[in-house]
Design a protein around this motif. Structure first.
Motif, mmCIF file in Angstrom:
data_model
loop_
_atom_site.group_PDB
_atom_site.id
_atom_site.type_symbol
_atom_site.label_atom_id
_atom_site.label_comp_id
_atom_site.label_asym_id
_atom_site.label_seq_id
_atom_site.Cartn_x
_atom_site.Cartn_y
_atom_site.Cartn_z
ATOM 1 N N VAL A 53 0.849 -1.188 0.000
ATOM 2 C CA VAL A 53 0.000 0.000 0.000
ATOM 3 C C VAL A 53 0.884 1.237 0.000
ATOM 4 O O VAL A 53 1.853 1.335 0.758
ATOM 5 C CB VAL A 53 -0.924 0.001 1.237
ATOM 6 N N ASP A 54 0.535 2.189 -0.861
ATOM 7 C CA ASP A 54 1.253 3.462 -0.872
ATOM 8 C C ASP A 54 1.189 4.054 0.536
ATOM 9 O O ASP A 54 0.113 4.088 1.151
ATOM 10 C CB ASP A 54 0.589 4.405 -1.879
ATOM 11 N N PRO A 55 2.322 4.512 1.075
ATOM 12 C CA PRO A 55 2.335 5.035 2.445
ATOM 13 C C PRO A 55 1.325 6.154 2.693
ATOM 14 O O PRO A 55 0.843 6.312 3.818
ATOM 15 C CB PRO A 55 3.770 5.546 2.622
ATOM 16 N N ALA A 56 0.965 6.902 1.669
ATOM 17 C CA ALA A 56 -0.006 7.985 1.843
ATOM 18 C C ALA A 56 -1.384 7.451 2.248
ATOM 19 O O ALA A 56 -2.183 8.189 2.816
ATOM 20 C CB ALA A 56 -0.114 8.797 0.554
ATOM 21 N N PHE A 57 -1.656 6.183 1.972
ATOM 22 C CA PHE A 57 -2.951 5.584 2.289
ATOM 23 C C PHE A 57 -2.886 4.608 3.457
ATOM 24 O O PHE A 57 -3.931 4.208 3.972
ATOM 25 C CB PHE A 57 -3.507 4.849 1.064
ATOM 26 N N ALA A 58 -1.704 4.208 3.861
ATOM 27 C CA ALA A 58 -1.558 3.157 4.875
ATOM 28 C C ALA A 58 -2.261 3.509 6.185
ATOM 29 O O ALA A 58 -2.901 2.651 6.799
ATOM 30 C CB ALA A 58 -0.083 2.856 5.113
ATOM 31 N N ASP A 59 -2.176 4.752 6.619
ATOM 32 C CA ASP A 59 -2.792 5.137 7.890
ATOM 33 C C ASP A 59 -4.313 5.182 7.820
ATOM 34 O O ASP A 59 -4.975 5.145 8.851
ATOM 35 C CB ASP A 59 -2.258 6.485 8.362
ATOM 36 N N GLY A 60 -4.877 5.244 6.623
ATOM 37 C CA GLY A 60 -6.321 5.304 6.466
ATOM 38 C C GLY A 60 -6.988 3.942 6.426
ATOM 39 O O GLY A 60 -8.211 3.855 6.313
ATOM 40 N N LEU A 61 -6.195 2.890 6.530
ATOM 41 C CA LEU A 61 -6.733 1.532 6.501
ATOM 42 C C LEU A 61 -6.919 1.001 7.917
ATOM 43 O O LEU A 61 -6.203 1.399 8.838
ATOM 44 C CB LEU A 61 -5.783 0.602 5.744
ATOM 45 N N PRO A 62 -7.845 0.073 8.084
ATOM 46 C CA PRO A 62 -7.962 -0.570 9.396
ATOM 47 C C PRO A 62 -6.655 -1.290 9.736
ATOM 48 O O PRO A 62 -5.914 -1.693 8.835
ATOM 49 C CB PRO A 62 -9.095 -1.584 9.213
ATOM 50 N N PRO A 63 -6.369 -1.448 11.008
ATOM 51 C CA PRO A 63 -5.139 -2.143 11.386
ATOM 52 C C PRO A 63 -5.128 -3.593 10.911
ATOM 53 O O PRO A 63 -6.179 -4.203 10.700
ATOM 54 C CB PRO A 63 -5.110 -2.067 12.909
ATOM 55 N N VAL A 64 -3.938 -4.123 10.772
ATOM 56 C CA VAL A 64 -3.760 -5.527 10.395
ATOM 57 C C VAL A 64 -4.228 -6.408 11.558
ATOM 58 O O VAL A 64 -3.819 -6.199 12.701
ATOM 59 C CB VAL A 64 -2.269 -5.801 10.078
ATOM 60 N N SER A 65 -5.069 -7.373 11.248
ATOM 61 C CA SER A 65 -5.533 -8.304 12.284
ATOM 62 C C SER A 65 -4.427 -9.317 12.579
ATOM 63 O O SER A 65 -3.471 -9.470 11.810
ATOM 64 C CB SER A 65 -6.791 -9.040 11.820
ATOM 65 N N ALA A 94 -13.825 6.748 0.768
ATOM 66 C CA ALA A 94 -12.665 7.408 1.370
ATOM 67 C C ALA A 94 -11.354 6.895 0.791
ATOM 68 O O ALA A 94 -10.324 7.565 0.898
ATOM 69 C CB ALA A 94 -12.685 7.221 2.888
ATOM 70 N N LEU A 95 -11.376 5.718 0.166
ATOM 71 C CA LEU A 95 -10.159 5.148 -0.426
ATOM 72 C C LEU A 95 -10.028 5.492 -1.911
ATOM 73 O O LEU A 95 -9.160 4.943 -2.595
ATOM 74 C CB LEU A 95 -10.118 3.631 -0.217
ATOM 75 N N ASP A 96 -10.873 6.393 -2.405
ATOM 76 C CA ASP A 96 -10.757 6.822 -3.796
ATOM 77 C C ASP A 96 -9.353 7.362 -4.035
ATOM 78 O O ASP A 96 -8.851 8.171 -3.256
ATOM 79 C CB ASP A 96 -11.790 7.907 -4.101
ATOM 80 N N GLY A 97 -8.695 6.870 -5.080
ATOM 81 C CA GLY A 97 -7.327 7.278 -5.390
ATOM 82 C C GLY A 97 -6.261 6.361 -4.805
ATOM 83 O O GLY A 97 -5.068 6.598 -4.994
ATOM 84 N N LEU A 98 -6.686 5.320 -4.104
ATOM 85 C CA LEU A 98 -5.746 4.369 -3.497
ATOM 86 C C LEU A 98 -4.752 3.863 -4.536
ATOM 87 O O LEU A 98 -5.117 3.564 -5.671
ATOM 88 C CB LEU A 98 -6.528 3.181 -2.911
#
Length: 107
Positions: A53-65, A94-98
Protein backbone atom coordinates in the motif's frame (compact mmCIF):
# COMPACT_ATOMS: atom_id res chain seq x y z
CA UNK A 1 -17.09 4.47 -6.76
CA UNK A 2 -13.46 4.34 -5.62
CA UNK A 3 -10.76 4.49 -8.26
CA UNK A 4 -7.71 2.33 -7.48
CA UNK A 5 -4.35 2.23 -9.23
CA UNK A 6 -2.33 -0.97 -9.18
CA UNK A 7 1.33 -0.60 -10.07
CA UNK A 8 3.08 -3.65 -11.45
CA UNK A 9 6.57 -4.42 -10.10
CA UNK A 10 8.07 -2.15 -12.77
CA UNK A 11 5.74 0.72 -11.84
CA UNK A 12 3.36 0.44 -14.80
CA UNK A 13 -0.15 1.45 -13.71
CA UNK A 14 -3.49 -0.27 -14.14
CA UNK A 15 -6.34 1.91 -12.88
CA UNK A 16 -9.79 0.52 -12.18
CA UNK A 17 -13.10 1.80 -10.87
CA UNK A 18 -14.42 -0.51 -8.18
CA UNK A 19 -17.64 -0.72 -6.23
CA UNK A 20 -17.53 0.46 -2.64
CA UNK A 21 -18.08 -2.40 -0.20
CA UNK A 22 -16.08 -5.05 -2.05
CA UNK A 23 -12.60 -6.13 -1.15
CA UNK A 24 -9.64 -4.76 -3.04
CA UNK A 25 -8.78 -8.36 -3.99
CA UNK A 26 -12.20 -9.04 -5.47
CA UNK A 27 -12.12 -5.79 -7.43
CA UNK A 28 -8.67 -6.69 -8.78
CA UNK A 29 -9.64 -10.24 -9.73
CA UNK A 30 -12.82 -9.05 -11.46
CA UNK A 31 -10.77 -6.50 -13.43
CA UNK A 32 -8.10 -9.12 -14.19
CA UNK A 33 -5.30 -7.06 -12.66
CA UNK A 34 -2.09 -8.99 -13.37
CA UNK A 35 -0.42 -10.43 -10.27
CA UNK A 36 -3.40 -10.40 -7.91
CA UNK A 37 -4.44 -14.05 -7.74
CA UNK A 38 -6.70 -14.40 -4.71
CA UNK A 39 -6.56 -18.19 -4.85
CA UNK A 40 -8.50 -18.68 -1.60
CA UNK A 41 -11.26 -16.34 -2.70
CA UNK A 42 -10.67 -13.95 0.17
CA UNK A 43 -10.96 -16.37 3.07
CA UNK A 44 -7.58 -15.36 4.53
CA UNK A 45 -6.13 -18.80 3.79
CA UNK A 46 -3.35 -17.83 1.36
CA UNK A 47 -1.20 -14.83 0.60
CA UNK A 48 -1.75 -14.62 -3.16
CA UNK A 49 -3.38 -11.19 -2.96
CA UNK A 50 -0.42 -9.52 -1.27
CA UNK A 51 0.09 -5.85 -2.15
CA UNK A 52 2.21 -2.94 -0.97
CA UNK A 53 0.00 0.00 0.00
CA UNK A 54 1.25 3.46 -0.87
CA UNK A 55 2.34 5.03 2.44
CA UNK A 56 -0.01 7.98 1.84
CA UNK A 57 -2.95 5.58 2.29
CA UNK A 58 -1.56 3.16 4.87
CA UNK A 59 -2.79 5.14 7.89
CA UNK A 60 -6.32 5.30 6.47
CA UNK A 61 -6.73 1.53 6.50
CA UNK A 62 -7.96 -0.57 9.40
CA UNK A 63 -5.14 -2.14 11.39
CA UNK A 64 -3.76 -5.53 10.39
CA UNK A 65 -5.53 -8.30 12.28
CA UNK A 66 -3.61 -11.07 14.02
CA UNK A 67 -4.69 -13.56 11.32
CA UNK A 68 -3.61 -11.23 8.50
CA UNK A 69 -0.32 -10.56 10.27
CA UNK A 70 0.36 -14.29 10.47
CA UNK A 71 -0.53 -14.81 6.79
CA UNK A 72 1.70 -11.92 5.74
CA UNK A 73 4.62 -13.92 7.13
CA UNK A 74 3.91 -16.48 4.37
CA UNK A 75 4.09 -14.15 1.36
CA UNK A 76 6.17 -15.21 -1.62
CA UNK A 77 7.65 -11.73 -1.96
CA UNK A 78 9.34 -9.64 0.69
CA UNK A 79 7.10 -8.46 3.49
CA UNK A 80 7.35 -4.70 3.98
CA UNK A 81 5.93 -2.23 6.49
CA UNK A 82 3.13 -1.42 4.01
CA UNK A 83 2.34 -5.05 3.09
CA UNK A 84 -1.33 -5.96 3.21
CA UNK A 85 -3.54 -8.74 1.92
CA UNK A 86 -5.90 -7.06 -0.49
CA UNK A 87 -8.72 -9.40 0.58
CA UNK A 88 -8.69 -7.63 3.93
CA UNK A 89 -9.11 -4.12 2.51
CA UNK A 90 -12.76 -3.21 1.97
CA UNK A 91 -13.08 -0.39 -0.52
CA UNK A 92 -14.89 2.76 0.53
CA UNK A 93 -15.33 6.16 -1.06
CA UNK A 94 -12.67 7.41 1.37
CA UNK A 95 -10.16 5.15 -0.43
CA UNK A 96 -10.76 6.82 -3.80
CA UNK A 97 -7.33 7.28 -5.39
CA UNK A 98 -5.75 4.37 -3.50
CA UNK A 99 -2.43 3.25 -4.98
CA UNK A 100 -0.95 -0.20 -4.36
CA UNK A 101 1.99 -2.04 -5.86
CA UNK A 102 1.73 -5.69 -6.81
CA UNK A 103 4.84 -7.66 -5.76
CA UNK A 104 7.04 -9.68 -8.12
CA UNK A 105 5.60 -13.04 -7.08
CA UNK A 106 2.54 -14.35 -5.27
CA UNK A 107 3.37 -18.06 -5.27
Amino acid sequence: MPRVTFLDPRGRPVTIDAAAGVSLMLAAVRAQVPGVLGECGGSLACATCHVYVDPAFADGLPPVSAAEDEMLDATASERRATSRLSCQIVLTDALDGLVVTVPDAQI
